[in-house]
Design a protein around this motif. Structure first.
Motif, short mmCIF file in Angstrom:
data_model
loop_
_atom_site.label_atom_id
_atom_site.label_comp_id
_atom_site.label_asym_id
_atom_site.label_seq_id
_atom_site.Cartn_x
_atom_site.Cartn_y
_atom_site.Cartn_z
N LEU A 10 0.86 -1.19 0.00
CA LEU A 10 0.00 0.00 0.00
C LEU A 10 0.89 1.23 0.00
N LEU A 11 0.78 2.04 -1.07
CA LEU A 11 1.64 3.21 -1.23
C LEU A 11 0.80 4.49 -1.28
N ARG A 12 1.37 5.56 -0.76
CA ARG A 12 0.77 6.89 -0.89
C ARG A 12 1.26 7.50 -2.19
N VAL A 13 0.32 7.88 -3.07
CA VAL A 13 0.67 8.41 -4.39
C VAL A 13 0.48 9.93 -4.42
N THR A 14 1.50 10.65 -4.89
CA THR A 14 1.42 12.10 -5.05
C THR A 14 1.80 12.46 -6.48
N HIS A 15 1.55 13.72 -6.86
CA HIS A 15 1.76 14.15 -8.24
C HIS A 15 2.46 15.51 -8.28
N SER A 16 3.38 15.68 -9.22
CA SER A 16 4.17 16.91 -9.31
C SER A 16 3.33 18.12 -9.70
N ASN A 17 2.28 17.93 -10.51
CA ASN A 17 1.47 19.05 -10.97
C ASN A 17 0.17 19.23 -10.19
N LEU A 18 -0.31 18.16 -9.57
CA LEU A 18 -1.58 18.21 -8.86
C LEU A 18 -1.31 18.20 -7.36
N LYS A 19 -1.17 19.38 -6.78
CA LYS A 19 -0.77 19.49 -5.38
C LYS A 19 -1.80 18.91 -4.43
N SER A 20 -3.07 18.93 -4.82
CA SER A 20 -4.11 18.41 -3.93
C SER A 20 -4.33 16.91 -4.13
N PHE A 21 -3.63 16.32 -5.12
CA PHE A 21 -3.82 14.89 -5.39
C PHE A 21 -2.99 14.07 -4.42
N SER A 22 -3.65 13.19 -3.70
CA SER A 22 -2.98 12.28 -2.78
C SER A 22 -3.91 11.10 -2.56
N ALA A 23 -3.41 9.90 -2.79
CA ALA A 23 -4.27 8.72 -2.66
C ALA A 23 -3.45 7.54 -2.18
N ASP A 24 -4.08 6.68 -1.38
CA ASP A 24 -3.47 5.43 -0.95
C ASP A 24 -3.90 4.35 -1.95
N VAL A 25 -2.93 3.77 -2.62
CA VAL A 25 -3.22 2.79 -3.67
C VAL A 25 -2.46 1.50 -3.39
N ARG A 26 -3.14 0.37 -3.54
CA ARG A 26 -2.49 -0.92 -3.33
C ARG A 26 -2.04 -1.49 -4.68
N PHE A 27 -0.79 -1.95 -4.71
CA PHE A 27 -0.21 -2.50 -5.93
C PHE A 27 0.31 -3.91 -5.65
N SER A 28 0.22 -4.78 -6.65
CA SER A 28 0.86 -6.08 -6.58
C SER A 28 2.35 -5.89 -6.81
N LEU A 29 3.18 -6.58 -6.01
CA LEU A 29 4.63 -6.48 -6.18
C LEU A 29 5.08 -7.13 -7.48
N GLU A 30 4.20 -7.94 -8.08
CA GLU A 30 4.55 -8.61 -9.33
C GLU A 30 4.22 -7.76 -10.55
N MET A 31 3.54 -6.64 -10.36
CA MET A 31 3.20 -5.76 -11.48
C MET A 31 4.47 -5.15 -12.06
N ALA A 32 4.56 -5.14 -13.38
CA ALA A 32 5.66 -4.43 -14.03
C ALA A 32 5.46 -2.93 -13.83
N VAL A 33 6.56 -2.19 -13.80
CA VAL A 33 6.49 -0.74 -13.61
C VAL A 33 5.57 -0.11 -14.66
N GLU A 34 5.60 -0.63 -15.88
CA GLU A 34 4.74 -0.10 -16.92
C GLU A 34 3.27 -0.28 -16.56
N SER A 35 2.92 -1.42 -15.95
CA SER A 35 1.54 -1.65 -15.51
C SER A 35 1.16 -0.73 -14.37
N VAL A 36 2.12 -0.44 -13.50
CA VAL A 36 1.88 0.52 -12.42
C VAL A 36 1.53 1.89 -13.01
N LYS A 37 2.28 2.29 -14.03
CA LYS A 37 2.04 3.59 -14.68
C LYS A 37 0.67 3.61 -15.35
#
Length: 242
Positions: free
Chosen positions: A14-41
């Protein structure tokens, strides 16, 4: 007796996701450790609008120290050793991206259509005309039928920060506001930030800001539409699995 086949466990983080352009954007998102980085994107693109080709990802630990750049799209996320509570920061490299310039968050940058009060009063089928018609049919006022403490009792177990599910549609999100809303009808309301862009606003309703969230992620609903509990964010890729 033949031994049962042991299927590998798909570990997640479970990771906290932030964005360089969207200062108010913040979300807790769960990712599979087996996901390729491209799939994460690809998963993050659906949440923030930054294209996969324009996205750079940085991983930070719970002290704010940078752990690594997720530079290889082919490697699994687990290669970079993320842990629950780490932050995944999105950097949008496209200067012409829909997220650049702040227009997704700053509504003052959007050109607004304006009409004079005199011209508006001459129009038929407006909200104002509809309310005037209701008032003429019921001089005591239709809004007075709703008590000031309407549904207050249903808010007893709802607090800001709770994960929740909203009906209809079983839309999931997090509670951002609980209380009376002076720009809405009397009674109690619950403000929710949806996990997906299924809402109506960014936490501002009729000129009053009740909470902050990304555009089209916010909604104000009555407490009877909200169920709080263990409602983790859905993985959109689950729908493709059998």
């Amino acid at each position: 007796m033949a031994s049962k086949l042991q299927l590998p466990v798909d570990e997640s983080v479970l990771l906290r996701v932030t964005h360089s352009n969207l200062k108010s954007f913040s979300a807790d998102v769960r990712f599979s450790l087996e996901m390729a980085v491209e799939s994460v994107k690809e998963k993050l693109w659906k949440k923030c609008g930054t294209s996969v080709d324009s996205m750079s990802l940085g991983l930070y630990d719970d002290t704010g120290t940078k752990v690594s750049d997720l530079s290889d799209n082919r490697r699994p996320l687990g290669f970079y050793s993320p842990h629950d509570g780490y932050r995944l920061h999105i950097i949008d490299l496209d200067p012409s991206s829909v997220t650049s310039g702040g227009w997704l968050e700053d509504t003052s940058l959007v050109e607004k259509y304006k009409i004079s009060d005199e011209a508006y009063d001459k129009m038929d089928g407006t909200v104002k005309k509809f309310k005037e018609k209701l008032a003429s049919q019921n001089p005591s006022g239709h809004e007075s039928k709703v008590a000031e403490n309407y549904m207050e009792d249903l808010c007893a177990n709802i607090k800001v920060g709770d994960r929740c599910e909203v009906e209809p549609g079983e839309k999931r999100g997090v509670v951002k506001f609980v209380g009376k809303a002076e720009t809405l009808f009397p009674g109690f309301w619950v403000g929710v930030q949806y996990d997906e862009p299924l809402g109506k606003h960014d936490g501002m309703v009729k000129g009053k800001r009740y909470f902050d969230c990304p555009p089209l992620h916010g909604v104000m609903v009555r407490p009877d539409k909200v169920k709080v509990g263990d409602f983790p964010e859905r993985d959109p890729f689950e729908e493709d699995e059998i």
